[in-house]
Motif scaffolding. Structure first.
Motif, PDB file in Angstrom:
ATOM      1  N   ALA A   5       0.787  -1.284  -0.103  1.00  0.00           N
ATOM      2  CA  ALA A   5      -0.044   0.052   0.108  1.00  0.00           C
ATOM      3  C   ALA A   5       0.852   1.343   0.365  1.00  0.00           C
ATOM      4  O   ALA A   5       0.352   2.284  -0.529  1.00  0.00           O
ATOM      5  CB  ALA A   5      -0.936   0.069   1.335  1.00  0.00           C
ATOM      6  N   ALA A   9      -1.277   1.839  -5.515  1.00  0.00           N
ATOM      7  CA  ALA A   9      -2.672   2.232  -5.308  1.00  0.00           C
ATOM      8  C   ALA A   9      -3.505   0.622  -6.031  1.00  0.00           C
ATOM      9  O   ALA A   9      -3.210   0.642  -7.182  1.00  0.00           O
ATOM     10  CB  ALA A   9      -3.221   3.428  -6.380  1.00  0.00           C
ATOM     11  N   VAL A  10      -3.745   0.003  -4.955  1.00  0.00           N
ATOM     12  CA  VAL A  10      -4.074  -1.394  -5.438  1.00  0.00           C
ATOM     13  C   VAL A  10      -5.730  -1.194  -5.712  1.00  0.00           C
ATOM     14  O   VAL A  10      -6.608  -0.493  -5.070  1.00  0.00           O
ATOM     15  CB  VAL A  10      -4.206  -2.257  -4.648  1.00  0.00           C
ATOM     16  CG1 VAL A  10      -4.635  -3.754  -4.787  1.00  0.00           C
ATOM     17  CG2 VAL A  10      -2.567  -2.209  -3.889  1.00  0.00           C
ATOM     18  N   ASP A  11      -6.120  -1.737  -6.814  1.00  0.00           N
ATOM     19  CA  ASP A  11      -7.667  -1.814  -7.368  1.00  0.00           C
ATOM     20  C   ASP A  11      -8.575  -2.640  -6.366  1.00  0.00           C
ATOM     21  O   ASP A  11      -8.062  -3.446  -5.681  1.00  0.00           O
ATOM     22  CB  ASP A  11      -7.777  -2.316  -8.629  1.00  0.00           C
ATOM     23  CG  ASP A  11      -6.969  -1.652  -9.710  1.00  0.00           C
ATOM     24  OD1 ASP A  11      -6.653  -0.543  -9.482  1.00  0.00           O
ATOM     25  OD2 ASP A  11      -7.216  -2.031 -10.926  1.00  0.00           O
ATOM     26  N   ALA A  12      -9.743  -2.071  -5.969  1.00  0.00           N
ATOM     27  CA  ALA A  12     -10.664  -2.764  -5.129  1.00  0.00           C
ATOM     28  C   ALA A  12     -11.316  -3.978  -5.635  1.00  0.00           C
ATOM     29  O   ALA A  12     -11.596  -5.051  -4.971  1.00  0.00           O
ATOM     30  CB  ALA A  12     -11.727  -1.654  -4.691  1.00  0.00           C
ATOM     31  N   VAL A  13     -11.228  -4.072  -6.971  1.00  0.00           N
ATOM     32  CA  VAL A  13     -11.953  -5.151  -7.572  1.00  0.00           C
ATOM     33  C   VAL A  13     -11.227  -6.215  -8.165  1.00  0.00           C
ATOM     34  O   VAL A  13     -10.257  -5.640  -8.876  1.00  0.00           O
ATOM     35  CB  VAL A  13     -12.924  -4.964  -8.559  1.00  0.00           C
ATOM     36  CG1 VAL A  13     -13.597  -6.161  -9.317  1.00  0.00           C
ATOM     37  CG2 VAL A  13     -14.129  -4.011  -7.992  1.00  0.00           C
ATOM     38  N   PRO A  14     -10.932  -7.432  -7.748  1.00  0.00           N
ATOM     39  CA  PRO A  14      -9.722  -8.572  -8.162  1.00  0.00           C
ATOM     40  C   PRO A  14     -10.040  -8.590  -9.656  1.00  0.00           C
ATOM     41  O   PRO A  14     -11.142  -8.611 -10.052  1.00  0.00           O
ATOM     42  CB  PRO A  14     -10.186  -9.771  -7.420  1.00  0.00           C
ATOM     43  CG  PRO A  14     -10.996  -9.203  -6.232  1.00  0.00           C
ATOM     44  CD  PRO A  14     -11.745  -8.072  -6.684  1.00  0.00           C
ATOM     45  N   LEU A  24      -4.976  -8.818  -8.168  1.00  0.00           N
ATOM     46  CA  LEU A  24      -5.341  -7.453  -8.062  1.00  0.00           C
ATOM     47  C   LEU A  24      -4.737  -6.650  -9.212  1.00  0.00           C
ATOM     48  O   LEU A  24      -3.474  -6.747  -9.279  1.00  0.00           O
ATOM     49  CB  LEU A  24      -5.350  -6.780  -6.660  1.00  0.00           C
ATOM     50  CG  LEU A  24      -6.098  -7.715  -5.587  1.00  0.00           C
ATOM     51  CD1 LEU A  24      -5.467  -7.243  -4.268  1.00  0.00           C
ATOM     52  CD2 LEU A  24      -7.536  -7.473  -5.779  1.00  0.00           C
ATOM     53  N   ALA A  26      -3.071  -2.941  -9.866  1.00  0.00           N
ATOM     54  CA  ALA A  26      -2.263  -1.997  -8.951  1.00  0.00           C
ATOM     55  C   ALA A  26      -1.604  -0.949  -9.959  1.00  0.00           C
ATOM     56  O   ALA A  26      -1.128  -1.535 -10.957  1.00  0.00           O
ATOM     57  CB  ALA A  26      -1.578  -2.488  -8.021  1.00  0.00           C
TER      58      ALA A  26
END
Length: 83
Positions: A5, A9-14, A24, A26
């Motif tokens: 993190a 910035a990691v996407d919320a939806v896999p 995921l 990112a």
């Protein structure tokens, strides 16, 4: 997870899910490069392998050695107690 993190910035939806983890999307915060982040939950691995940590390290060793246009390249690896 905190290490990732801090850099991405990691996407919320896999992008996808498997038997013992998920992938995921990112974005690297400094460069803007898009990456796929594979998250393996060690507890989910235990029914399949005796030593989840050793299994994950073996996979990482293999991915580090691969250089092929049709296989993803591993750039970094992070580990914590759960994943």
């Amino acid at each position: 997870a905190a290490q990732v993190a801090a850099l991405y910035a990691v996407d919320a939806v896999p992008l996808g899910r498997g038997a013992y983890g998920e992938v995921l999307g990112a974005t690297h915060l400094r460069t803007g490069a898009r990456r796929a982040v594979k998250v393996v939950t060690k507890a989910y691995l235990k029914p399949y392998v005796g030593d989840a940590g050793a299994f994950a390290r073996r996979e990482l060793d293999i991915l580090r050695r691969l250089d092929h246009p049709n296989i993803v390249r591993m750039y970094e690896a992070y580990e914590d107690e759960e994943r």
